[in-house]
Design an enzyme around this catalytic site. Structure first.
Site, PDB file in Angstrom:
ATOM      1  N   GLU A   6      -3.087   7.651  -6.381  1.00 29.11           N
ATOM      2  CA  GLU A   6      -2.962   6.912  -7.644  1.00 29.11           C
ATOM      3  C   GLU A   6      -3.981   7.417  -8.660  1.00 29.11           C
ATOM      4  OE1 GLU A   6      -3.039   2.701  -6.927  1.00 29.11           O
ATOM      5  OE2 GLU A   6      -1.136   2.751  -5.855  1.00 29.11           O
ATOM      6  N   ARG A  13       0.851  -1.184   0.000  1.00 25.38           N
ATOM      7  CA  ARG A  13       0.000   0.000   0.000  1.00 25.38           C
ATOM      8  C   ARG A  13       0.888   1.236   0.000  1.00 25.38           C
ATOM      9  NH1 ARG A  13      -3.260  -3.075  -1.355  1.00 25.38           N
ATOM     10  NH2 ARG A  13      -5.295  -3.586  -0.451  1.00 25.38           N
ATOM     11  N   HIS A  51       0.879   0.166 -10.396  1.00 24.34           N
ATOM     12  CA  HIS A  51       0.049  -0.759  -9.619  1.00 24.34           C
ATOM     13  C   HIS A  51      -0.264  -2.030 -10.427  1.00 24.34           C
ATOM     14  CE1 HIS A  51      -2.878  -0.813  -5.985  1.00 24.34           C
ATOM     15  NE2 HIS A  51      -2.480  -2.031  -6.275  1.00 24.34           N
ATOM     16  N   LEU A  52       0.806  -2.742 -10.763  1.00 19.22           N
ATOM     17  CA  LEU A  52       0.681  -3.944 -11.601  1.00 19.22           C
ATOM     18  C   LEU A  52       0.759  -5.240 -10.800  1.00 19.22           C
ATOM     19  CD1 LEU A  52       2.975  -2.941 -14.622  1.00 19.22           C
ATOM     20  CD2 LEU A  52       0.487  -2.740 -14.436  1.00 19.22           C
ATOM     21  N   ALA A  74      -1.214  -7.217  -9.309  1.00 21.86           N
ATOM     22  CA  ALA A  74      -2.169  -8.290  -9.619  1.00 21.86           C
ATOM     23  C   ALA A  74      -2.392  -8.448 -11.112  1.00 21.86           C
ATOM     24  CB  ALA A  74      -3.503  -8.002  -8.937  1.00 21.86           C
TER      25      ALA A  74
END
Length: 622
Positions: A339, A310, A358-359, A361
């Site tokens: 973000e 986070r 934010h890759l 997942a």
């Protein structure tokens, strides 16, 4: 399902009445309620005496399930439920949904459009982009039965409103695990070898072999901060790269860590000895900006940091300063406080920082896994089943809430106090809860109280959402064994509980006086005039309201102590709401409990600790 052992100790009078000895042990299955048509949300506990052993059997009560609310067509068949999917979901997940209901995919809905459509839907599936606010639940007019979040975080769903409107919220917490761990390792290796910087340099027409000399991973120490699903998978992979792995996590059992060759250490030891730090902790009030100027000053000079957890756990301005000073050599970040981050972000533009949008997942396999996991959870809920990934509580009967409400508050606050007394680096494994009651065991259903104690213990340092539905499941996931004991006392039977005691076994304590003669942390409380109160710390009796914040001091029992500590707090403009002193023997040692409205600063607490007669103290947030 986890098994909760309940040892029921009766008073001598009660034992005489039953004609036997005064100790009987029962084992009760700790279960997750299941919503089915004709099934139960809560058991009625029925006792049968057979050879003086109390056998508790679950009697199921018929309730209305979500599926039972659907309209019937002219042929008297149940209509297929309508499932609205507001953000992209893998085809594999959509197929699961279509087998059960009518699926409508409407992407990029405005808040107004979502509110206008939701009254025609029985279920809603979202990712992180759709805000499911109170207005959405109000617009649903009671028809919306389940909200599914395709992923882990549920910051975009108003849980309080969902619960108030009787809507179940489920998420998909497991399918992303491997993808996030692999991305963490990818960033680790790319950062160590300057892959992103070298790639950009070559594409700019340069050939700078000498500039991008990296560092090896073999033999280096990696500190995994947060040893849950993702953290432990990162540790396994880092071990395979020849790294020495240490970890910090207040809940991780030491034996589970040792099984994969990982040493559990304190927070300060982890950050001060590591060559690489990989963050996998949840964002909670405790962890928010935990990597700040103060803690960057403690790190090993030249440390490298990876964050796929986070963004908010890092103070981004402090990280820029640490990078500029050389305290931190490099950082690799997949998550950010805001973000997407601002285009002119100094952190994103820093030459020693590798970034991805934010890759964690974002693999085909993970996306498909998340889609199937959330689809199955939503379909199960619509069928009347309750998923173990439910993150809010079902509606509790008003009469139960009315009777237990002050004890529910007491239970959660005792849990919060107990976990704050555990010293850093101690893995919590075993918790015992003792209820003193004048009622018979079949008249005291402690599931809600146990859930609130679990909530108090786990939530302050976790991103888990604990309620009656998932308390036992979450405790088992985190390796916590929670046992219960009921002790019969002569008291008013109209009160469900006379007192609650929480014991944490086999851990070190920040406050030695909280450790009982049996060498476990022990605190006890009761409800007086509807107000939860702390009545015992270790072997010391106290009597303080569980409101605001609390300072506990062990002192030499002598005159003037209350005045000295009170003056220190008054001089620093810290308002004292109450004081209480408990002792075991006069003129020896005593525990002073001080309630304060504000959180004292470090200098104030230091001055309290410098009072000669004070042997130890601890500050606790309620």
């Amino acid at each position: 399902m986890a098994s909760v052992s309940a040892k029921i100790i009766f008073s001598p009078a009660a034992a005489a009445a039953t004609g036997g000895d005064n100790t009987t042990t029962t084992t009760r299955s700790s279960f997750l309620p299941v919503f089915r048509s004709g099934a139960a949300t809560s058991p009625l506990l029925k006792l049968s005496h057979r050879r003086r052993v109390l056998q508790i059997t679950n009697v199921l009560k018929t309730v209305e399930s979500p599926a039972a609310n659907l309209k019937l067509d002219p042929l008297r068949r149940v209509q297929r439920p309508t499932i609205l999917v507001s953000e992209k979901l893998s085809e594999a997940g959509l197929e699961v949904l279509r087998e059960f209901g009518e699926v409508e995919c409407c992407y990029d809905l405005s808040p107004e459009d979502l509110c206008s459509k939701i009254s025609l839907c029985d279920a809603l599936i979202v990712r992180s982009g759709t805000k499911v606010t109170r207005a959405v639940f109000e617009a649903a007019k009671g028809r919306l039965k389940v909200v599914g979040r395709a992923g882990v975080g549920i910051d975009n769903v108003d849980l309080q409103a969902a619960t108030e409107f009787g809507c179940l919220v489920v998420n998909a917490p497991t399918a992303n695990t491997i993808a996030a761990a692999e991305h963490g390792i990818a960033l680790l290796a790319a950062m160590a070898r300057n892959v992103a910087q070298a790639d950009a340099s070559m594409k700019a027409g340069k050939w700078q072999r000498n500039k991008y000399v990296g560092v090896s991973l073999v033999g280096k120490t990696l500190a995994v901060m947060g040893f849950g699903k993702v953290g432990s998978e990162v540790a396994r992979r880092a071990k395979g790269l020849g790294m020495h792995v240490i970890a910090h996590d207040p809940y991780a059992p030491a034996d589970r860590a040792r099984a994969i060759g990982v040493d559990l250490v304190s927070f300060d030891q982890a950050i001060s000895t590591a060559d690489f730090i990989s963050l996998h902790m949840p964002l909670t009030p405790t962890t928010k900006k935990v990597f700040n100027d103060e803690n960057f000053a403690k790190v090993k000079k030249g440390v490298r940091i990876i964050n796929v957890a986070r963004g908010g756990v890092i103070d981004e301005d402090a990280l820029v300063r640490a990078l500029d000073s050389g305290a931190v050599a490099q950082a690799a970040l997949d998550v950010f406080t805001e973000e997407p981050p601002p285009k002119d972000s100094k952190l994103v533009q820093h030459e020693n920082v590798t970034v991805t949008p934010h890759l964690g997942a974002s693999t085909k396999e993970a996306q498909e896994g998340v889609a199937i996991e959330i689809a199955e959870a939503v379909v199960g809920a619509l069928r009347g089943e309750l998923s173990a990934t439910a993150v809010n509580a079902p509606m509790v009967p008003p009469e139960v809430i009315s009777e237990l409400s002050p004890y529910v508050v007491l239970a959660e606050k005792l849990g919060r106090l107990a976990v704050q007394l555990v010293a850093g680096g101690s893995g919590i494994k075993s918790i015992k809860v003792v209820y003193k009651t004048a009622r018979d065991p079949d008249d005291l259903d402690t599931r809600l109280l146990r859930a609130m104690i679990t909530k108090g213990i786990i939530e302050p340092i976790s991103d888990s959402f604990i309620n009656l539905v998932n308390a036992d499941f979450t405790a088992k996931q985190k390796g916590l064994r929670i046992s219960e004991e009921r002790v019969g006392v002569d008291a008013v039977p109209e009160n469900p509980v006379e007192s609650i005691q929480v014991q944490i076994c086999n851990v070190d304590s920040k406050f030695a006086s909280a450790v009982s003669e049996n060498e476990y942390i022990s605190i006890e409380g009761k409800v007086k005039d509807g107000i939860p109160r702390l009545t015992c710390v270790g072997s010391f009796s106290v009597d303080v309201s569980l409101e605001g914040n609390l300072i506990l001091c062990r002192q030499v029992d002598q005159p003037g102590m209350i005045g000295r500590v009170g003056n220190i707090l008054g001089d620093r403009n810290v308002n004292v709401s109450f004081m209480s002193v408990g002792r075991t023997v006069k003129r020896t040692r005593a525990i002073m409990a001080i309630g304060v409205d504000e959180e004292p600063d470090k200098e104030t607490l230091k001055k309290i600790g410098e009072v000669p007669a004070i042997e130890e103290f601890v500050f606790l947030k309620l």
